[in-house]
Write a protein that holds these residues in place. Structure first.
Motif, PDB file in Angstrom:
ATOM      1  N   GLN A 298     -11.772   4.993  -8.425  1.00 60.88           N
ATOM      2  CA  GLN A 298     -11.159   5.433  -7.171  1.00 60.88           C
ATOM      3  C   GLN A 298     -11.520   4.556  -5.967  1.00 60.88           C
ATOM      4  O   GLN A 298     -10.680   4.331  -5.097  1.00 60.88           O
ATOM      5  CB  GLN A 298     -11.569   6.882  -6.883  1.00 60.88           C
ATOM      6  CG  GLN A 298     -11.009   7.871  -7.888  1.00 60.88           C
ATOM      7  CD  GLN A 298     -11.411   9.295  -7.557  1.00 60.88           C
ATOM      8  OE1 GLN A 298     -12.232   9.544  -6.689  1.00 60.88           O
ATOM      9  NE2 GLN A 298     -10.820  10.240  -8.275  1.00 60.88           N
ATOM     10  N   LEU A 299     -12.735   4.058  -5.905  1.00 56.71           N
ATOM     11  CA  LEU A 299     -13.165   3.299  -4.731  1.00 56.71           C
ATOM     12  C   LEU A 299     -12.388   1.996  -4.568  1.00 56.71           C
ATOM     13  O   LEU A 299     -12.281   1.475  -3.456  1.00 56.71           O
ATOM     14  CB  LEU A 299     -14.669   2.997  -4.796  1.00 56.71           C
ATOM     15  CG  LEU A 299     -15.618   4.178  -4.557  1.00 56.71           C
ATOM     16  CD1 LEU A 299     -17.074   3.742  -4.716  1.00 56.71           C
ATOM     17  CD2 LEU A 299     -15.411   4.769  -3.158  1.00 56.71           C
ATOM     18  N   ILE A 300     -11.855   1.453  -5.645  1.00 59.31           N
ATOM     19  CA  ILE A 300     -11.162   0.158  -5.553  1.00 59.31           C
ATOM     20  C   ILE A 300      -9.726   0.228  -6.061  1.00 59.31           C
ATOM     21  O   ILE A 300      -9.075  -0.812  -6.208  1.00 59.31           O
ATOM     22  CB  ILE A 300     -11.930  -0.936  -6.333  1.00 59.31           C
ATOM     23  CG1 ILE A 300     -12.153  -0.508  -7.792  1.00 59.31           C
ATOM     24  CG2 ILE A 300     -13.247  -1.268  -5.634  1.00 59.31           C
ATOM     25  CD1 ILE A 300     -12.767  -1.613  -8.654  1.00 59.31           C
ATOM     26  N   SER A 301      -9.206   1.402  -6.344  1.00 53.60           N
ATOM     27  CA  SER A 301      -7.836   1.512  -6.891  1.00 53.60           C
ATOM     28  C   SER A 301      -6.811   0.967  -5.896  1.00 53.60           C
ATOM     29  O   SER A 301      -5.908   0.199  -6.271  1.00 53.60           O
ATOM     30  CB  SER A 301      -7.525   2.962  -7.250  1.00 53.60           C
ATOM     31  OG  SER A 301      -7.648   3.792  -6.101  1.00 53.60           O
ATOM     32  N   SER A 302      -6.905   1.346  -4.628  1.00 56.60           N
ATOM     33  CA  SER A 302      -5.942   0.856  -3.635  1.00 56.60           C
ATOM     34  C   SER A 302      -6.129  -0.639  -3.396  1.00 56.60           C
ATOM     35  O   SER A 302      -5.138  -1.363  -3.181  1.00 56.60           O
ATOM     36  CB  SER A 302      -6.098   1.630  -2.321  1.00 56.60           C
ATOM     37  OG  SER A 302      -7.410   1.477  -1.806  1.00 56.60           O
ATOM     38  N   TYR A 303      -7.378  -1.116  -3.447  1.00 58.62           N
ATOM     39  CA  TYR A 303      -7.635  -2.541  -3.278  1.00 58.62           C
ATOM     40  C   TYR A 303      -6.989  -3.342  -4.409  1.00 58.62           C
ATOM     41  O   TYR A 303      -6.357  -4.388  -4.160  1.00 58.62           O
ATOM     42  CB  TYR A 303      -9.139  -2.795  -3.238  1.00 58.62           C
ATOM     43  CG  TYR A 303      -9.504  -4.266  -3.315  1.00 58.62           C
ATOM     44  CD1 TYR A 303      -9.408  -5.080  -2.200  1.00 58.62           C
ATOM     45  CD2 TYR A 303      -9.932  -4.836  -4.524  1.00 58.62           C
ATOM     46  CE1 TYR A 303      -9.732  -6.439  -2.273  1.00 58.62           C
ATOM     47  CE2 TYR A 303     -10.249  -6.187  -4.606  1.00 58.62           C
ATOM     48  CZ  TYR A 303     -10.153  -6.980  -3.480  1.00 58.62           C
ATOM     49  OH  TYR A 303     -10.465  -8.313  -3.547  1.00 58.62           O
ATOM     50  N   ILE A 304      -7.116  -2.868  -5.649  1.00 64.73           N
ATOM     51  CA  ILE A 304      -6.507  -3.566  -6.784  1.00 64.73           C
ATOM     52  C   ILE A 304      -4.998  -3.609  -6.643  1.00 64.73           C
ATOM     53  O   ILE A 304      -4.367  -4.650  -6.877  1.00 64.73           O
ATOM     54  CB  ILE A 304      -6.914  -2.887  -8.113  1.00 64.73           C
ATOM     55  CG1 ILE A 304      -8.438  -3.009  -8.339  1.00 64.73           C
ATOM     56  CG2 ILE A 304      -6.151  -3.494  -9.283  1.00 64.73           C
ATOM     57  CD1 ILE A 304      -8.940  -2.251  -9.554  1.00 64.73           C
ATOM     58  N   GLU A 305      -4.424  -2.508  -6.212  1.00 69.50           N
ATOM     59  CA  GLU A 305      -2.969  -2.434  -6.045  1.00 69.50           C
ATOM     60  C   GLU A 305      -2.492  -3.450  -5.005  1.00 69.50           C
ATOM     61  O   GLU A 305      -1.561  -4.228  -5.254  1.00 69.50           O
ATOM     62  CB  GLU A 305      -2.582  -1.022  -5.618  1.00 69.50           C
ATOM     63  CG  GLU A 305      -1.081  -0.777  -5.573  1.00 69.50           C
ATOM     64  CD  GLU A 305      -0.464  -0.720  -6.963  1.00 69.50           C
ATOM     65  OE1 GLU A 305       0.690  -1.169  -7.094  1.00 69.50           O
ATOM     66  OE2 GLU A 305      -1.143  -0.243  -7.915  1.00 69.50           O
ATOM     67  N   ASP A 306      -3.140  -3.462  -3.837  1.00 72.64           N
ATOM     68  CA  ASP A 306      -2.733  -4.380  -2.758  1.00 72.64           C
ATOM     69  C   ASP A 306      -2.991  -5.828  -3.149  1.00 72.64           C
ATOM     70  O   ASP A 306      -2.155  -6.712  -2.910  1.00 72.64           O
ATOM     71  CB  ASP A 306      -3.504  -4.054  -1.468  1.00 72.64           C
ATOM     72  CG  ASP A 306      -3.161  -2.689  -0.932  1.00 72.64           C
ATOM     73  OD1 ASP A 306      -2.091  -2.161  -1.285  1.00 72.64           O
ATOM     74  OD2 ASP A 306      -3.984  -2.120  -0.168  1.00 72.64           O
ATOM     75  N   ARG A 307      -4.135  -6.062  -3.743  1.00 71.46           N
ATOM     76  CA  ARG A 307      -4.495  -7.435  -4.128  1.00 71.46           C
ATOM     77  C   ARG A 307      -3.573  -7.969  -5.221  1.00 71.46           C
ATOM     78  O   ARG A 307      -3.148  -9.130  -5.196  1.00 71.46           O
ATOM     79  CB  ARG A 307      -5.944  -7.435  -4.614  1.00 71.46           C
ATOM     80  CG  ARG A 307      -6.500  -8.796  -4.974  1.00 71.46           C
ATOM     81  CD  ARG A 307      -6.660  -9.662  -3.763  1.00 71.46           C
ATOM     82  NE  ARG A 307      -7.380 -10.880  -4.098  1.00 71.46           N
ATOM     83  CZ  ARG A 307      -7.407 -11.947  -3.333  1.00 71.46           C
ATOM     84  NH1 ARG A 307      -6.761 -11.949  -2.175  1.00 71.46           N
ATOM     85  NH2 ARG A 307      -8.094 -13.021  -3.697  1.00 71.46           N
ATOM     86  N   GLN A 308      -3.205  -7.089  -6.152  1.00 73.89           N
ATOM     87  CA  GLN A 308      -2.328  -7.503  -7.256  1.00 73.89           C
ATOM     88  C   GLN A 308      -0.930  -7.841  -6.726  1.00 73.89           C
ATOM     89  O   GLN A 308      -0.319  -8.834  -7.162  1.00 73.89           O
ATOM     90  CB  GLN A 308      -2.249  -6.374  -8.286  1.00 73.89           C
ATOM     91  CG  GLN A 308      -1.665  -6.798  -9.623  1.00 73.89           C
ATOM     92  CD  GLN A 308      -1.781  -5.692 -10.663  1.00 73.89           C
ATOM     93  OE1 GLN A 308      -1.975  -4.527 -10.329  1.00 73.89           O
ATOM     94  NE2 GLN A 308      -1.663  -6.063 -11.933  1.00 73.89           N
ATOM     95  N   ASN A 309      -0.437  -7.067  -5.781  1.00 73.51           N
ATOM     96  CA  ASN A 309       0.882  -7.357  -5.178  1.00 73.51           C
ATOM     97  C   ASN A 309       0.856  -8.684  -4.432  1.00 73.51           C
ATOM     98  O   ASN A 309       1.811  -9.477  -4.513  1.00 73.51           O
ATOM     99  CB  ASN A 309       1.278  -6.236  -4.225  1.00 73.51           C
ATOM    100  CG  ASN A 309       1.581  -4.940  -4.961  1.00 73.51           C
ATOM    101  OD1 ASN A 309       1.947  -4.971  -6.147  1.00 73.51           O
ATOM    102  ND2 ASN A 309       1.422  -3.812  -4.284  1.00 73.51           N
ATOM    103  N   GLU A 310      -0.229  -8.932  -3.719  1.00 69.20           N
ATOM    104  CA  GLU A 310      -0.352 -10.191  -2.978  1.00 69.20           C
ATOM    105  C   GLU A 310      -0.384 -11.390  -3.923  1.00 69.20           C
ATOM    106  O   GLU A 310       0.279 -12.410  -3.692  1.00 69.20           O
ATOM    107  CB  GLU A 310      -1.631 -10.151  -2.132  1.00 69.20           C
ATOM    108  CG  GLU A 310      -1.891 -11.433  -1.346  1.00 69.20           C
ATOM    109  CD  GLU A 310      -3.250 -11.409  -0.659  1.00 69.20           C
ATOM    110  OE1 GLU A 310      -3.712 -12.493  -0.242  1.00 69.20           O
ATOM    111  OE2 GLU A 310      -3.865 -10.320  -0.548  1.00 69.20           O
ATOM    112  N   ILE A 311      -1.144 -11.256  -5.024  1.00 72.34           N
ATOM    113  CA  ILE A 311      -1.248 -12.346  -6.000  1.00 72.34           C
ATOM    114  C   ILE A 311       0.083 -12.578  -6.700  1.00 72.34           C
ATOM    115  O   ILE A 311       0.506 -13.740  -6.910  1.00 72.34           O
ATOM    116  CB  ILE A 311      -2.363 -12.040  -7.026  1.00 72.34           C
ATOM    117  CG1 ILE A 311      -3.732 -12.112  -6.338  1.00 72.34           C
ATOM    118  CG2 ILE A 311      -2.308 -13.002  -8.214  1.00 72.34           C
ATOM    119  CD1 ILE A 311      -4.886 -11.664  -7.219  1.00 72.34           C
ATOM    120  N   ASP A 312       0.792 -11.506  -7.048  1.00 74.73           N
ATOM    121  CA  ASP A 312       2.097 -11.640  -7.719  1.00 74.73           C
ATOM    122  C   ASP A 312       3.090 -12.359  -6.818  1.00 74.73           C
ATOM    123  O   ASP A 312       3.864 -13.223  -7.286  1.00 74.73           O
ATOM    124  CB  ASP A 312       2.626 -10.267  -8.120  1.00 74.73           C
ATOM    125  CG  ASP A 312       1.849  -9.665  -9.287  1.00 74.73           C
ATOM    126  OD1 ASP A 312       1.141 -10.442  -9.973  1.00 74.73           O
ATOM    127  OD2 ASP A 312       1.907  -8.440  -9.488  1.00 74.73           O
TER     128      ASP A 312
END
Length: 420
Positions: A298-312
């Protein structure tokens, strides 16, 4: 005064002569009687003045708000002053009683005079002790090295007293005595070297505010780790946390290096600065499937989502070949772990969020890559600080496995033999 003393001690000799005693016998008999009278009168003067002075000082101490007079009572200043008054009476009576014994008059007069000087110095010492105790009770001076200053003043007074005693004892003029003292000053400086160095150190410690009473200091050279409880001319006393006491020469406070924790105690937090070593071989890129799995944290779920979209978006815009993770941009388990630890620290209730908080990577070593935690606890008490730090690292150790990382450990002897 002289006529009164002649009336008190001058009646014996004429009376004995009227009784047809010889001159020598009458003289010695008169001397003996006068000595008894002198002792009797002196004793009663002492009792009267002791009772009067002690009672008066106790009454004054009870009626006043200041604590200084109470400390004078506890240091028995009035009692020593009561000793001084009969001594002055004896000093004035000796020339009258020993008028016909010039040699003994000189000897006893000098002895009584020396005793008066010593007693006067002792009275001054009790007053300074009371002043020291009084100043230590005031918040403004509680952490100052008052003992050092009092000791310096007393050393000067004792030196002056010794000069006066020597000049009185040997009939030396003060000018001659000071000239002689100047000639032997090098020897005196050598004898009082530690005292002089201690005085200089005390002044520097006080002026530079290097250490105060109540400070927590660590002095590895002397094995000291605890609170300063006393600063005087020669030594600094430290009560260690195991309730032992370490005595440190005052001069060492300016000649050697020590750690004063006052700044930490006066700040808003106590620093945690500790690292763990991560095995270099365990660091790798993460696949899409692994990222989806880690979104459950939970602590990094939103971070992974945002970071993954940026990388894609970046990889698509630059037509990156995604068949190899090394191409383009991608997330690593180590980077994601650092982000998780940072978020964990920011949500920890025992840490001060107003002070510096970070999880950083240090220079790689032969033991792996150090991951350092740098933050501050809100609670600065030793036992609570240790508990908070242990709680944080317990969580870190348990979290490493969720990111497929490994903590570096030296292999045991048994494992070495098995691998061979």
């Amino acid at each position: 005064m002289h006529k009164l003393l002649e009336q008190i001690f001058g009646w014996c000799y004429p009376l004995f002569r009227k009784w047809h005693m010889g001159d020598t016998l009458a003289s010695y008999s008169s001397l003996l009687v006068n000595i008894v009278i002198l002792c009797f009168i002196s004793y009663w003067i002492y009792l009267i003045f002791r009772m009067a002075l002690v009672t008066a000082m106790v009454v004054i101490a009870r009626r006043t708000k200041t604590r200084f007079d109470d400390l004078l009572v506890s240091n028995k200043t009035a009692k020593y002053i009561a000793h001084l008054i009969p001594l002055l009476f004896i000093y004035k009576s000796v020339p009258v009683i020993l008028d016909n014994y010039v040699y003994w008059e000189t000897v006893f007069g000098k002895l009584v005079g020396i005793y008066i000087i010593l007693l006067s110095l002792w009275i001054v010492r009790t007053i300074f002790n009371a002043l020291r105790d009084h100043l230590k009770q005031m918040p403004k001076y509680a952490d100052k090295p008052i003992d050092s200053y009092i000791q310096v003043v007393m050393i000067v007074l004792w030196m002056i007293g010794i000069f006066v005693i020597i000049s009185e004892l040997f009939n030396i003029k003060p000018n001659t005595l000071f000239a002689t003292f100047g000639a032997i000053s090098a020897i005196i400086i050598l004898i009082f070297r530690d005292t002089i160095l201690g005085f200089v150190a005390s002044v520097q410690v006080s002026l530079n505010d290097m250490v105060r009473i109540g400070d927590w200091i660590t002095f590895d050279k002397f094995g000291a780790d605890g609170d300063v409880i006393e600063i005087n001319l020669a030594t600094v006393k430290v009560r260690n946390f195991d309730n032992t006491t370490t005595t440190i020469p005052t001069y060492s406070m300016i000649s050697d290096s020590f750690r004063n924790w006052r700044g930490m105690l006066n700040s808003d937090g106590r620093r945690i600065k500790r690292y763990i070593n991560i095995k270099t071989k365990s660091i790798r890129f993460l696949s899409e499937e692994e990222l989806e799995k880690m979104k459950k944290i939970q602590l990094i779920s939103s971070y992974i989502e945002d970071r993954q979209n940026e990388i894609d978006r970046y990889n698509t815009a630059h037509e990156i070949d995604r068949s190899l993770p090394i191409n383009g941009r991608n997330m690593t388990n180590f980077g994601l772990f650092r982000k998780y630890i940072t978020q964990y620290l920011q949500h920890h209730p025992a840490l001060n969020k107003e002070m510096l908080l970070l999880c950083r990577q240090l220079q790689p070593t032969q033991y792996g890559i150090p991951l350092e935690i740098y933050t501050f606890t809100s609670d600065k008490r030793f036992e609570n600080y240790e508990y908070i730090m242990a709680d944080i690292f317990d969580h870190i150790f348990a979290s490493v496995g969720y990111f497929d990382l490994e903590i570096f450990e030296l292999p045991s002897e048994g494992k070495k033999a098995f691998d061979n």
